[in-house]
Write an enzyme that holds these catalytic residues in place. Sequence first.
Site: not given
Length: 677
Positions: A335, A371
Site C-alpha cells: 500500500d 501501489e
Amino acid sequence: MNNELAIQVDSGDAKWLGVNKKDGGFNFAVYAPDAKRLFIHFFLPDTEEFITRIEADNRTGNVFHCHLTGIDETWVYALQVINKDENKALTTSEKLLIDPYAKSFNRHLVWNQDLYQDNSPFFIAKSHLTLAEFDWQNTSKPNIKNSDTILYETHVKGFTQQLNSIHPELRGTYLGLAEPEVIDYLKQLGVTSVQLMPVFHFMSEPRLEQLELTNYWGYNPVNFFAPDPRYAVSDAVTEFKTLVREFHKNDIEVILDVVFNHTAEADENGPLISFKGLANFDFYLNTEGDYKKSFANYTGCGNTVNADNDYALKMIMDSLRYWLTDMQVDGFRFDLAATLGRNGERFNQGCALFRAMKQDPIICRAKLIAEPWDIGPQGYQLGNFPNYWLECNDKYRDGLKQFWRGDKGLVAETASRILGSRDIFRKGKRSQITSVNYIAYHDGYTLHDLVSYEQKHNLANLEDNRDGHGANYSCNYGVEGPTTDQDIIDKREQQKRNLMATLLFSQGIPHLLAGDERSRTQGGNNNAYCQDNPISWLNWQMSDLQNKFYKFTQYCIQLRKQYPVLTHCLLPDDDYHYSAIHHHVYWIRPDGETKQVDDWHDHDNQCLALVMADDDQKYKMLLLLNASDEDSVYQIPKSSKKTLLIDTELDLLSPIIKTEDSYKQKAHSLSLWQLDY
C-alpha cells in the site's frame, strides 16, 4: 497479584528484538531510544488481571533487554517506558504500549476514549509470549510464474461472512476462507493467487468509532507481525497458517496487502499505542526538526513511516521475512509503496530498503507488487520502481474504462495498454509482465457499479458524499442504479463482458476484484472502507444473469490459460527476455492491411484489431475491439482454419468454426479468434 514471584532477571541479549524463548526462559529486547527506563507488565491471558512488572534494566545502545525465567508461558504482556527527554519525546510514562515485534495478541484493539484517557491497562491489547507449534504437512509454495498469475483480491471477512453453507463460527474468518468449498470455488474460477486485504493487527480510527463505523478494510496497522485476531475463532496465528497451508495444497498463492507506510497512531494529536512511545522520531518522518512534534503526512493518514531510518528499515525487512518464512505467504502488495522509497521528501528508486529487499535471498524470490504512489511531493511513481517489482497500473484502469465508455481519441493508448503498457514499462528495462492490470480495485466502483452509476453514492460513510474518487469514468446507460429496462440491462452486461475480456486478454498480470465475476454491487459506494456490512460482503446468491456472467469470466480465464501468447507475448524487439519462443504482433485495419502511422492519429476511430502470432505453434490470435456506435466489418487474415472463440455480443461460450473471409464486429463488442497457419 504482585511481584512476589520466583522470577529470575538476567541481562539478556540485545540482538533479537521482541520476545524469544532462550535458555529456559524468555529474552526481551525493545528498541526505545526515547526511553530512560523500560518495564514489562505481565497479565493473565483472559481476564488481563495484573500480575507483575519487571524492569528491563540493561541497555545496549538504544535497545533495552533482559532475560527472565520463572514466568508462565500463558501470560500476556505490554510495555511501559519512562521518557528520558520530555522536550523531545511525547509524554508516555502512564501509557502501556504494544511491543512492535509481538507476533500474537490476546484480542483485537478497539478504540475506547474513556479507557485511553484514564490510562487504563485494559485499553491496550496484550501480546502472547509463545506461539503454538504448527504442522505444515510437508506443503510447499506453488511458485506461480508471473506470466501465469491471475490475482484475485478479497477481504478475509467479507468473502465468507454471508456464506450460509459453512458453519456460522467460521464465517468471516481465516478458517472460513480455508473451507474446501471456498477453495473449490477459486479453483473452478481459475484463480492462481489470492491477494488478501490487510491482515496486520489494526485499529479503527477514533473518528470512525465515534460515528459507530469501523475501518473495515484494515489499512490502519498497530503492528507489522501479528495477524489480526478479529478474523480468528481462537488462535489467529495457527488459523492463518491453516489458511495458507490449505491454499498451498491446492496450488493457490497467498499475497498479502501490507501497510508499512503509516500506522494507527495518526498525527501528533493521535493515540500513543506503540511506536510513538518507543522511537517516535526514528520511526516517523517529521517536518520541523528533532524537537518538534509535527509529522510529515505523505499518506493522508496523519503520519509517515520513515523507511530510510535504520530501525524502520530493519523492522520492515524482519516483518517481510517473517511472513515469508514462518507464515509461508508468497508475496506482498505494498500500500502506498512510494512512501517506502522516500529518502526524506524525495522518492529514490535506489533507496536502502529497495536495495536490501533485492539482495535478501528470501524476499527477492517473493512476488512484490507496488501501489506506486502516495500523496507526498512527487508521489506518483508509476513505472519508476526497480525492475524486480510489479506495479498496479491505474493508467490501464482509466484508459480501458474510457475506451469502452465510448470516449474518442484513445485507440493508440488502448493498444499500448493491451500490449503491456510499454510506454510506461520500457522495453529492455522492465518485463512485459510488470503491469498489474485491473478495472476494479477495493477502492472504487465494483465492475457492476461501473456500468450502473454515474455518481458516487457514499452517504452511508457519513461524510456528506464528499469522500471517494470523483473521476470514475463510469456510465449508467440511462438509469442511475438498478433498473428493469431490458435494453439497459443488456447494454450493461455487454460492457461488463467487454471490460472483463479485455482485462484477461491483455499482456500483464490481470487483477480481479472478488465478486466482480458475480456482478457484485456496493450500491454505487466507491469508497466502502468503513462499511462492515452487506454493502461490502460478498453475496453468495446468484441470479441467472449473474451466473451467466460468472461462466463468461470463467471461460475467459480458461482461454487465457490455454494460449501462452495471451499470457506472455515474447517479441523480437524486446530484449528484456531472451527465449527460443518466437512470437510477433501487428495491428490491422478493417480491410485487413497493416495499420500505418496515419491510422493511429484518427481521433474518431474507435476500433482496434490485434494479431498475436505464435510461429512455433503455428497459430495466430486475432483480437477485435469495437467501442463505437456502429458495426465494423473486418477482413480476417488468411488462415487454414478460423475459430471464433468468443464474442461479447453473442451468447457464446464455446468455439465456432468460421469459413467467411470477413466478420461484422457489432458495435460495443469484442471478439477473440484462433487462426491456424
